[in-house]
Design an enzyme around this catalytic site. Sequence first.
Site, short mmCIF file in Angstrom:
data_model
loop_
_atom_site.label_atom_id
_atom_site.label_comp_id
_atom_site.label_asym_id
_atom_site.label_seq_id
_atom_site.Cartn_x
_atom_site.Cartn_y
_atom_site.Cartn_z
N ARG A 98 0.84 -1.21 0.00
CA ARG A 98 0.00 0.00 0.00
C ARG A 98 0.87 1.25 0.00
O ARG A 98 1.74 1.40 0.86
CB ARG A 98 -0.91 0.05 1.24
CG ARG A 98 -1.85 -1.12 1.39
CD ARG A 98 -2.81 -1.30 0.24
NE ARG A 98 -3.68 -0.16 -0.01
CZ ARG A 98 -4.49 -0.06 -1.04
NH1 ARG A 98 -4.56 -1.04 -1.93
NH2 ARG A 98 -5.25 1.00 -1.20
N ASN A 114 12.45 0.50 2.84
CA ASN A 114 11.70 -0.34 1.91
C ASN A 114 12.68 -1.12 1.04
O ASN A 114 13.75 -0.62 0.69
CB ASN A 114 10.81 0.51 1.00
CG ASN A 114 10.03 -0.33 0.00
OD1 ASN A 114 9.45 -1.36 0.36
ND2 ASN A 114 10.03 0.08 -1.27
N HIS A 116 12.85 -2.79 -2.70
CA HIS A 116 12.14 -2.67 -3.97
C HIS A 116 12.87 -3.49 -5.02
O HIS A 116 14.08 -3.37 -5.19
CB HIS A 116 12.06 -1.21 -4.40
CG HIS A 116 11.37 -1.03 -5.72
ND1 HIS A 116 10.01 -1.09 -5.83
CD2 HIS A 116 11.86 -0.83 -6.96
CE1 HIS A 116 9.68 -0.93 -7.12
NE2 HIS A 116 10.78 -0.78 -7.81
N SER A 143 16.87 -2.89 -4.61
CA SER A 143 17.32 -1.68 -3.91
C SER A 143 16.65 -1.59 -2.55
O SER A 143 15.48 -1.91 -2.41
CB SER A 143 16.95 -0.42 -4.70
OG SER A 143 17.46 -0.46 -6.02
N LEU A 151 7.18 8.02 -4.17
CA LEU A 151 7.10 6.56 -4.26
C LEU A 151 8.39 5.96 -4.85
O LEU A 151 8.77 6.31 -5.97
CB LEU A 151 5.91 6.15 -5.12
CG LEU A 151 5.65 4.66 -5.24
CD1 LEU A 151 5.22 4.07 -3.91
CD2 LEU A 151 4.63 4.37 -6.31
N ASP A 152 9.02 5.09 -4.09
CA ASP A 152 10.27 4.44 -4.50
C ASP A 152 11.33 5.46 -4.90
O ASP A 152 12.26 5.15 -5.65
CB ASP A 152 10.04 3.46 -5.67
CG ASP A 152 9.13 2.29 -5.28
OD1 ASP A 152 9.20 1.86 -4.13
OD2 ASP A 152 8.36 1.84 -6.13
N1 NHR Z 1 4.91 4.84 0.33
C1 NHR Z 1 5.63 5.95 0.12
N2 NHR Z 1 5.08 7.11 0.49
N3 NHR Z 1 6.85 5.95 -0.45
C2 NHR Z 1 7.39 4.79 -0.84
O1 NHR Z 1 8.59 4.80 -1.39
C3 NHR Z 1 6.68 3.56 -0.67
C4 NHR Z 1 5.42 3.65 -0.07
C5 NHR Z 1 4.64 2.48 0.12
C6 NHR Z 1 5.11 1.27 -0.33
C7 NHR Z 1 6.76 -0.12 -1.58
C8 NHR Z 1 6.65 -0.01 -3.12
C9 NHR Z 1 7.57 -1.02 -3.79
O2 NHR Z 1 8.63 -1.35 -3.27
C10 NHR Z 1 6.35 1.18 -0.96
C11 NHR Z 1 7.15 2.33 -1.12
C12 NHR Z 1 2.93 -0.49 -3.53
C13 NHR Z 1 2.68 0.16 -4.74
C14 NHR Z 1 1.28 0.27 -5.29
O3 NHR Z 1 1.08 0.77 -6.39
C15 NHR Z 1 3.75 0.75 -5.39
C16 NHR Z 1 5.02 0.68 -4.85
C17 NHR Z 1 5.26 0.02 -3.64
C18 NHR Z 1 4.20 -0.56 -3.00
N4 NHR Z 1 0.26 -0.17 -4.53
C19 NHR Z 1 -1.17 -0.08 -4.88
C20 NHR Z 1 -1.84 1.07 -4.09
O4 NHR Z 1 -2.86 1.58 -4.59
C21 NHR Z 1 -1.92 -1.34 -4.48
C22 NHR Z 1 -1.38 -2.58 -5.11
C23 NHR Z 1 -1.90 -3.84 -4.40
O5 NHR Z 1 -2.62 -3.75 -3.38
O6 NHR Z 1 -1.55 -4.93 -4.87
O7 NHR Z 1 -1.40 1.39 -2.96
O8 NHR Z 1 7.28 -1.44 -4.93
C1 GAR Z 2 9.79 -8.82 -2.87
O1 GAR Z 2 10.38 -9.11 -4.12
C2 GAR Z 2 9.79 -7.32 -2.65
O2 GAR Z 2 10.94 -6.68 -3.13
C3 GAR Z 2 8.59 -6.93 -3.44
O3 GAR Z 2 7.64 -7.94 -3.23
C4 GAR Z 2 8.30 -9.16 -2.88
C5 GAR Z 2 7.82 -9.60 -1.54
O4 GAR Z 2 8.23 -10.91 -1.27
N1 GAR Z 2 8.06 -5.68 -3.01
C6 GAR Z 2 7.26 -4.96 -3.75
O5 GAR Z 2 7.00 -5.23 -4.90
C7 GAR Z 2 6.67 -3.78 -3.04
N2 GAR Z 2 5.73 -3.15 -3.88
P1 GAR Z 2 8.07 -11.53 0.18
O6 GAR Z 2 6.64 -11.26 0.65
O7 GAR Z 2 8.30 -12.99 -0.02
O8 GAR Z 2 9.08 -10.89 1.07
#
Ligand code: NHR
Ligand code: GAR
Length: 220
Positions: A98, A114, A116, A143, A151-152
């Site tokens: 989320r 985080n 990623h 990373s 985000l990221d």
């Molecule tokens: N929040 C902030 N403010 N900044 C970041 O860098 C964040 C964050 C929350 C999560 C992880 C991130 C990843 O590593 C993370 C980094 C979820 C989404 C997304 O689009 C994108 C990136 C990451 C995590 N989520 C959808 C949403 O509407 C839902 C998707 C789902 O539920 O499957 O939140 O990739």
């Molecule tokens: C991992 O590859 C992590 O980097 C990625 O999801 C997987 C989680 O695996 N994270 C994201 O994509 C965040 N948006 P895990 O539940 O087995 O740790």
Amino acid sequence: MKADPSPLPKIVVLASGSGTNLQALIDASRERNFPGEIIAVGSNRPEAFALERAAQANIDTFVIDHTKFGSREEFDAALLAELHRKNPDVIVLAGFMRILTPDFVRAFRGRMLNIHPSLLPAYTGLNTHQRVLEAGDKVHGVSIHFVTEELDGGPVIAQAEIAVNDNDTPESLAERVLQQEHTLYPIVLRWFCEGRIQLAAGGVQFDGELLPNPMRLSDN
Ligand code: NHR
Ligand code: GAR
């Protein structure tokens, strides 16, 4: 009498899925002399297998189910309230899915990490393995970064790379990237708990010096 040792930094891990990264962190934190303690694991999904891994390890769990809230702000407020009760020193996102609101991120600025699955700044967001293959990239990786409002986009602490093969699929890439994740996250969390890593004005400080580039692990 011996003086009390200073208390270990308290870690809360947030995970939405299977929790293999959580497992790597639990295993590392159980080693002697690990400089932190995982005090709780939280999820936005009641069925996340990560919660079972935590329960197996006798770690406290909580669920804030995002489908029960009318808005992102209300969900984040509930998550923030729970975290304030736990009072962690560091929040570790491990497959947490989320996007977090700016207010939430500001509350834990410099104390939220985080992982990623890409070599940031390439491929922020979702479906990174698929996109790497479509682009024909020869290297891919993972990373670990400080979470900021972008985000990221927060400063990157460390990266590990893997080579992309001609016959790779999103699944085969995910598997090799995950192996790197399981090595790298415990190392970085240890550094953070030891006080060696800090979010500074110009990026990431390691042992008090601004990192010119992220720390790098390589598999070849
Ligand atoms: N929040 C902030 N403010 N900044 C970041 O860098 C964040 C964050 C929350 C999560 C992880 C991130 C990843 O590593 C993370 C980094 C979820 C989404 C997304 O689009 C994108 C990136 C990451 C995590 N989520 C959808 C949403 O509407 C839902 C998707 C789902 O539920 O499957 O939140 O990739
Ligand atoms: C991992 O590859 C992590 O980097 C990625 O999801 C997987 C989680 O695996 N994270 C994201 O994509 C965040 N948006 P895990 O539940 O087995 O740790």
